[in-house]
Design a protein around this motif. Structure first.
Motif, PDB file in Angstrom:
ATOM      1  N   UNK A   1       0.746  -1.272  -0.171  1.00 18.65           N
ATOM      2  CA  UNK A   1       0.144  -0.116  -0.048  1.00 18.65           C
ATOM      3  C   UNK A   1       0.823   1.263  -0.130  1.00 18.65           C
ATOM      4  N   UNK A   2       1.858   1.260   0.780  1.00 15.47           N
ATOM      5  CA  UNK A   2       2.844   2.569   0.795  1.00 15.47           C
ATOM      6  C   UNK A   2       3.592   2.326  -0.565  1.00 15.47           C
ATOM      7  N   UNK A   3       3.993   1.257  -0.971  1.00 14.30           N
ATOM      8  CA  UNK A   3       4.544   1.562  -2.204  1.00 14.30           C
ATOM      9  C   UNK A   3       3.664   2.183  -3.404  1.00 14.30           C
ATOM     10  N   UNK A   4       2.412   1.926  -3.537  1.00 11.70           N
ATOM     11  CA  UNK A   4       1.589   2.760  -4.420  1.00 11.70           C
ATOM     12  C   UNK A   4       1.639   3.951  -4.287  1.00 11.70           C
ATOM     13  N   UNK A   5       1.841   4.419  -3.058  1.00 14.73           N
ATOM     14  CA  UNK A   5       1.926   5.827  -2.590  1.00 14.73           C
ATOM     15  C   UNK A   5       3.190   6.528  -2.638  1.00 14.73           C
ATOM     16  N   UNK A   6       3.906   5.738  -3.243  1.00 16.32           N
ATOM     17  CA  UNK A   6       5.312   6.478  -3.300  1.00 16.32           C
ATOM     18  C   UNK A   6       5.442   7.454  -4.199  1.00 16.32           C
ATOM     19  N   UNK A   7       5.806   8.459  -3.634  1.00 17.57           N
ATOM     20  CA  UNK A   7       5.989   9.635  -4.690  1.00 17.57           C
ATOM     21  C   UNK A   7       7.135   9.476  -5.883  1.00 17.57           C
ATOM     22  N   UNK A   8       6.720   9.553  -7.091  1.00 14.59           N
ATOM     23  CA  UNK A   8       7.706   9.273  -8.158  1.00 14.59           C
ATOM     24  C   UNK A   8       8.967  10.403  -8.019  1.00 14.59           C
ATOM     25  N   UNK A   9      10.163   9.761  -7.952  1.00 10.64           N
ATOM     26  CA  UNK A   9      11.298  10.505  -7.960  1.00 10.64           C
ATOM     27  C   UNK A   9      11.560  11.558  -9.548  1.00 10.64           C
ATOM     28  N   UNK A  10      11.687  12.695  -9.454  1.00 11.83           N
ATOM     29  CA  UNK A  10      12.077  13.598 -10.630  1.00 11.83           C
ATOM     30  C   UNK A  10      13.496  13.580 -10.740  1.00 11.83           C
ATOM     31  N   UNK A  11      14.164  13.266 -11.770  1.00 11.10           N
ATOM     32  CA  UNK A  11      15.446  13.242 -12.009  1.00 11.10           C
ATOM     33  C   UNK A  11      16.162  14.802 -11.863  1.00 11.10           C
ATOM     34  N   UNK A  12      17.333  14.855 -11.096  1.00 13.99           N
ATOM     35  CA  UNK A  12      17.837  16.208 -11.111  1.00 13.99           C
ATOM     36  C   UNK A  12      18.508  16.503 -12.393  1.00 13.99           C
ATOM     37  N   UNK A  13      18.719  17.801 -12.684  1.00 14.62           N
ATOM     38  CA  UNK A  13      19.284  18.299 -14.094  1.00 14.62           C
ATOM     39  C   UNK A  13      20.581  17.597 -14.227  1.00 14.62           C
ATOM     40  N   UNK A  14      21.517  17.557 -13.208  1.00  8.46           N
ATOM     41  CA  UNK A  14      22.653  16.986 -13.538  1.00  8.46           C
ATOM     42  C   UNK A  14      23.005  16.296 -11.868  1.00  8.46           C
ATOM     43  N   UNK A  15      23.393  15.065 -12.010  1.00  9.26           N
ATOM     44  CA  UNK A  15      23.803  14.263 -10.827  1.00  9.26           C
ATOM     45  C   UNK A  15      25.061  13.638 -10.944  1.00  9.26           C
ATOM     46  N   UNK A  16      26.101  14.439 -10.397  1.00 10.21           N
ATOM     47  CA  UNK A  16      27.648  14.097 -10.549  1.00 10.21           C
ATOM     48  C   UNK A  16      27.801  12.904  -9.781  1.00 10.21           C
ATOM     49  N   UNK A  17      26.986  12.519  -8.877  1.00  5.35           N
ATOM     50  CA  UNK A  17      27.158  11.093  -8.061  1.00  5.35           C
ATOM     51  C   UNK A  17      26.305  10.068  -8.518  1.00  5.35           C
ATOM     52  N   UNK A  18      25.699  10.365  -9.689  1.00  6.77           N
ATOM     53  CA  UNK A  18      24.976   9.253 -10.149  1.00  6.77           C
ATOM     54  C   UNK A  18      25.959   7.970 -10.645  1.00  6.77           C
ATOM     55  N   UNK A  19      25.139   7.001 -11.214  1.00  4.96           N
ATOM     56  CA  UNK A  19      25.787   5.909 -11.685  1.00  4.96           C
ATOM     57  C   UNK A  19      24.974   5.323 -12.986  1.00  4.96           C
ATOM     58  N   UNK A  20      25.956   5.423 -14.126  1.00  6.90           N
ATOM     59  CA  UNK A  20      25.276   5.238 -15.342  1.00  6.90           C
ATOM     60  C   UNK A  20      25.567   3.711 -15.736  1.00  6.90           C
ATOM     61  N   UNK A  21      26.264   3.073 -15.093  1.00  8.67           N
ATOM     62  CA  UNK A  21      26.612   1.651 -15.440  1.00  8.67           C
ATOM     63  C   UNK A  21      25.470   0.794 -15.746  1.00  8.67           C
ATOM     64  N   UNK A  22      25.863   0.531 -17.028  1.00 10.44           N
ATOM     65  CA  UNK A  22      24.651  -0.290 -17.745  1.00 10.44           C
ATOM     66  C   UNK A  22      24.003  -1.417 -16.784  1.00 10.44           C
ATOM     67  N   UNK A  23      24.804  -2.331 -15.948  1.00  8.10           N
ATOM     68  CA  UNK A  23      24.366  -3.033 -15.362  1.00  8.10           C
ATOM     69  C   UNK A  23      23.143  -2.635 -14.008  1.00  8.10           C
ATOM     70  N   UNK A  24      23.678  -1.316 -13.829  1.00  7.31           N
ATOM     71  CA  UNK A  24      23.051  -0.382 -12.696  1.00  7.31           C
ATOM     72  C   UNK A  24      21.752   0.136 -13.214  1.00  7.31           C
ATOM     73  N   UNK A  25      21.545   0.203 -14.343  1.00 11.37           N
ATOM     74  CA  UNK A  25      20.679   1.210 -15.178  1.00 11.37           C
ATOM     75  C   UNK A  25      19.387   0.558 -15.293  1.00 11.37           C
ATOM     76  N   UNK A  26      18.442   1.331 -14.829  1.00 12.01           N
ATOM     77  CA  UNK A  26      16.960   0.977 -14.868  1.00 12.01           C
ATOM     78  C   UNK A  26      16.231   2.203 -15.507  1.00 12.01           C
ATOM     79  N   UNK A  27      14.931   1.820 -16.297  1.00 14.03           N
ATOM     80  CA  UNK A  27      14.167   2.914 -16.742  1.00 14.03           C
ATOM     81  C   UNK A  27      13.629   3.871 -15.854  1.00 14.03           C
TER      82      UNK A  27
END
Ligand SMILES: [Fe+2]
Ligand SMILES: [Fe+2]
Length: 353
Positions: free
Chosen positions: A5-31
């Motif tokens: 029930x909580x999961x359904x109410x989770x607020x969708x995260x919006x991407x920051x414009x630039x996230x230098x601490x992000x991880x673009x590794x293809x194994x880590x990547x999800x839509x």
């Protein structure tokens, strides 16, 4: 642990414009729910289908004014009053669909964390905007001055269309007002219904006129729009099965949305086309819409909702749609390589650009 029930109410995260601490590794990547830096490094992607699809979308590039619609100016005057009303009303409805998509897709895109998928959505937004411009070109060229504002205002004056627009926009607005993951998933399915179901009775109306040697320029324009829309359908046919793995959802809700969509689409088409136009009946509209819904459900791995043996009553119009020829967004769009470049023969004057 989050409860369902909580999961359904989770607020969708919006991407920051630039996230230098992000991880673009293809194994880590999800839509969704990934940690993209937001850099579009397209040489190394997880969803290679998206790069192939993007290239196909770009290959489909076309310019409305390059298509000759002068014959349609004369034909329009000679249409029956019912045909003219349907022509105006469908144009008005399609203008709504492409307007609402231009506005809505950026909201959904802002939570997509695979840059290659985001790229396809960016191209989709551009195409939806251009489709609106093509409607304006048709309205200003074909429709006499004194009728034009009626077309633009049809959604204001026609209650059936107005209710339909409000219903379609409402599912998207729910997500804007309450940006939960549940509403995001619903908006994605609503998107697929718009792209995959809501355009096609309109397209068939124009192809039907063309099969009777009427309004050939308009049919050429819709042939191009049709091709673009099918590339959007394919985008959601890739995204929705992935979303079904990612988001808590109810299959019954998806079927309910499809059934509602079919009902609304038939109601609207019967209102604007009905039984008064040669080649289309309330029965053929229902058969076609249900056939299309079955096809779209199968494409996302779900069972057909209606009689499985239903066939399209409009196969004789396919030669106008270009969806079976090489110019169509090809079946091999998953290939990242561009294998051929085919423009519709209706588009000329490329060297002038
Ligand atoms: Fe469009
Ligand atoms: Fe579209």
């Amino acid at each position: 642990m989050c409860s369902q029930k909580d999961m359904l109410k989770t607020r969708m995260p919006v991407n920051p414009i630039f996230n230098p601490d992000g991880n673009d590794d293809t194994l880590h990547r999800t839509i969704w729910f990934g940690e993209t830096t937001n850099l579009m490094q397209l040489n190394d992607v997880r969803y290679s289908w998206a790069v192939g699809l993007y290239k196909q979308m770009r290959q489909n590039f076309w310019i409305p004014e390059k298509l000759d619609i002068t014959q349609d100016v004369t034909d329009y005057v000679n249409l029956t009053p019912d045909e003219r009303r349907a022509f105006d009303g469908i144009l008005s409805y399609l203008t709504f669909l492409d307007s609402v998509q231009t506005c809505n897709i950026p909201h959904l895109k802002s939570s997509v964390t695979a840059p290659e998928v985001s790229l396809c959505m960016a191209e989709q937004i551009s195409q939806e905007g251009m489709h609106n411009q093509s409607y304006q070109y048709m309205i200003e060229t074909i429709i006499p001055t004194d009728r034009r504002s009626n077309v633009y205002d049809f959604w204001r004056t026609d209650k059936v269309l107005r209710d339909r627009c409000k219903f379609i926009a409402g599912l998207y607005q729910d997500y804007i007002d309450h940006p939960t993951s549940e509403n995001y998933f619903t908006a994605l399915v609503a998107d697929y219904l718009l792209e995959g179901l809501y355009f096609y009775n309109g397209f068939c109306f124009f192809y039907n006129l063309a099969s009777r040697m009427l309004m050939p320029g308009s049919a050429d324009i819709f042939k191009m729009i049709n091709r673009d829309e099918l590339s959007h359908v394919r985008l959601y046919q890739k995204m929705i099965p992935e979303a079904m793995q990612t988001f808590t959802h109810s299959k019954d809700r998806i079927y309910e949305m499809f059934d509602n969509a079919v009902r609304h689409e038939c109601l609207w088409t019967n209102h604007i086309v009905g039984d008064n136009i040669l080649g289309i009946t309330a029965a053929s509209t229902e058969q076609y819409t249900k056939y299309l819904a079955n096809t779209r459900l199968r494409a996302i791995g779900l069972e057909p909702l209606y009689d499985e043996t239903l066939k399209s009553p409009y196969t004789h119009l396919e030669r106008f749609s270009d969806t079976k020829s090489e110019g169509h967004t090809k079946a091999n769009f998953f290939e990242a390589q561009v294998t051929s470049y085919m423009m519709s023969s209706g588009v000329s004057g490329w060297d002038e650009i």
